[in-house]
Motif scaffolding. Structure first.
Motif, PDB file in Angstrom:
ATOM      1  N   ALA A 171      -2.195 -10.381   1.198  1.00 19.36           N
ATOM      2  CA  ALA A 171      -2.171  -8.912   1.121  1.00 19.36           C
ATOM      3  C   ALA A 171      -0.862  -8.322   1.637  1.00 19.36           C
ATOM      4  O   ALA A 171      -0.334  -7.353   1.066  1.00 19.36           O
ATOM      5  N   GLU A 172      -0.314  -8.889   2.697  1.00 19.13           N
ATOM      6  CA  GLU A 172       0.933  -8.348   3.247  1.00 19.13           C
ATOM      7  C   GLU A 172       2.103  -8.576   2.289  1.00 19.13           C
ATOM      8  O   GLU A 172       2.914  -7.676   2.037  1.00 19.13           O
ATOM      9  N   ALA A 175       1.756  -6.181  -0.736  1.00 17.12           N
ATOM     10  CA  ALA A 175       1.600  -4.750  -0.464  1.00 17.12           C
ATOM     11  C   ALA A 175       2.513  -3.924  -1.361  1.00 17.12           C
ATOM     12  O   ALA A 175       3.685  -4.254  -1.553  1.00 17.12           O
ATOM     13  N   LEU A 413      -5.737  -4.096  -2.201  1.00 15.39           N
ATOM     14  CA  LEU A 413      -4.365  -3.701  -1.873  1.00 15.39           C
ATOM     15  C   LEU A 413      -4.222  -2.212  -1.585  1.00 15.39           C
ATOM     16  O   LEU A 413      -3.129  -1.738  -1.262  1.00 15.39           O
TER      17      LEU A 413
END
Length: 461
Positions: A171-172, A175, A413
């Motif tokens: 997810a990071e 992003a 997200l």
């Protein structure tokens, strides 16, 4: 020469090379559902990674999953500007029946301005418009108006079983301010469109069990509940004469269509009599008070997809069957949740099960609906871009189909999804002789070039 002119000139000069590259991509038989093509899936992923590097993207990786790999790359040198995550898939459907293909599915050819081959429109050429757009900017002016990331997977055609865990784990890295997807058809030829809503899906199977085995209908008929009859009664209880679903709570999270919703669909109104003739049915039907377009895009449904039970062979076999079953699917809209709908259906079945049989229900499919306001700034920017790229303002549509991964992206997200499709309905996605109109390859790239510039404008407003 302006930046815009440099990009345009580059695309014109490199067009033949770009088409040769798309054809090379289509030659890879990246069928995700077949284990015999596992090596081809890896080949397609590595080929894409090389294309991203050639385009000028950075941090390119072929990232392994529990299934087929995901290809990642980025360019993040536009401080203060939005970051767009571009999604696509490199896997394709199986090719059967081969006998119906005019040319071999993995030997792409261009005929009458169309590229023929499996995956041509779903999704290789559409995905490639994004790569070539980025390349055009980076190889001429040396920069993009916005930041971009690519997430290109290899399991879309098998319902993306490993993408959701991948998105959660990464997810990071992934992003973004918005997700852009080009993986479907426009409304019609010469009519660009922006899809702002997708229906969700709740699929299930009902199994009705009666006596321990089939019974002689002369000895037991009329004295034992017939599972087929019980199933028909159950299914019949789920809709009324006006086509409205009677499951308690089914419409609780469905928003009424507003005047604005209906006005937006006016340019898309279809000739219902013509549709009936084309389908060879006496008339169209459905939920009372709604048009065919509204019923098939903006309203929820409950459809019996298949039914089985009793003797299916030639001739009459007079029995009371021991069991029966049906496969059913519901298309969902607005805030309907597939698991909540499934609970409501189970409760309805419990209340309406006839005496003398037992019923079991298994949920088989789930996917939430997706919606983004047509007035969202990213959507309005897309409308401007389409008008520039196609020379005609797009229409705004809802799709009757379901793409569960769209809602998954939005949820995991926390970013809006913009669907910018460049295919056409008649390009035989999933069927023999799949193809892609090359004029829309050019128009798609022109649209995306304008879109990135428009997004930069949005960020400063």
């Amino acid at each position: 020469m302006t930046d815009q002119e440099q990009v345009k000139r580059y695309l014109e000069q490199e067009r033949e090379r770009h088409l040769e590259e798309v054809m090379a991509f289509v030659r890879i038989p990246s069928i995700s559902s077949s284990s015999e093509h596992k090596a081809h899936m890896q080949e397609a992923a590595e080929w894409l990674a090389s294309s991203l590097r050639t385009a000028g993207l950075e941090h390119v990786e072929v990232m392994q999953t529990a299934g087929h790999p995901v290809v990642y790359g980025d360019w993040l040198h536009a401080p203060g500007q939005p970051t767009a995550l571009i999604y696509g898939h490199y896997d394709v459907q199986p090719v059967e029946p081969l006998s119906e293909w005019q040319t071999p599915p993995f030997e792409p050819v261009i005929r009458d301005g169309k590229l023929y081959g499996r995956g041509a429109t779903d999704d290789k050429a559409q995905m490639y418009t994004h790569i070539k757009t980025v390349e055009a900017f980076l190889q001429t002016v040396g920069k993009l108006p916005v930041n971009v990331k690519f997430c290109l997977e290899g399991e879309e055609e098998i319902a993306s079983p490993n993408l959701s865990p991948f998105l959660q784990a990464q997810a990071e890295k992934l992003a973004a301010d918005l997700i852009v997807i080009s993986d479907g058809p426009m409304h019609d030829e010469g009519m660009p469109s922006i899809c702002y809503g997708l229906r969700g899906l709740c699929g299930f199977e009902i199994h009705v069990k009666g006596p321990k085995n089939d019974l002689h209908s002369g000895l037991y008929g009329g004295g034992v509940t017939n599972p087929v009859t019980a199933l028909v009664e159950l299914l019949g209880s789920m809709k009324d004469a006006d086509g409205r679903v009677t499951i308690e709570g089914f419409y609780d999270k469905v928003h009424p269509l507003t005047d604005a919703d209906r006005e937006a669909s006016h340019p898309l109104q279809l000739d219902e009599a013509k549709i009936a003739r084309e389908l060879n049915v006496p008339a169209l039907s459905g939920e009372k008070g709604y048009t065919f377009l509204e019923r098939t895009s903006a309203r929820p449904t409950l459809e019996i997809n298949g039914i089985y039970g009793g003797h299916q062979g030639e001739g009459l076999k007079p029995i009371v069957p021991s069991s029966a079953g049906a496969k059913v699917s519901c298309r969902l809209v607005d805030e309907q949740d597939p698991d909540e709908i499934m609970a409501q259906i189970r409760a309805h079945i419990d209340r309406h099960t006839p005496a003398g049989v037992t019923v079991s229900v298994q949920q088989t499919h789930r996917g939430k609906p997706f919606y983004i306001s047509p007035e969202h700034a990213f959507i309005r920017a897309a409308a401007t871009a389409y008008t520039d790229g196609f020379g005609k303002a797009p229409v705004f549509i809802r799709s009757g189909g379901s793409i569960p991964i769209v809602e998954t992206f939005a949820k995991l997200l926390h970013a809006p999804v913009v669907m910018m499709d460049f295919g056409l309905p008649g390009e035989n996605m999933h069927g023999p002789n799949e193809h892609f109109h090359l004029e829309n390859f050019d128009r798609g790239i022109a649209t995306l070039c304008r879109y990135w510039r428009e997004l930069a404008s949005v960020s400063t407003q």
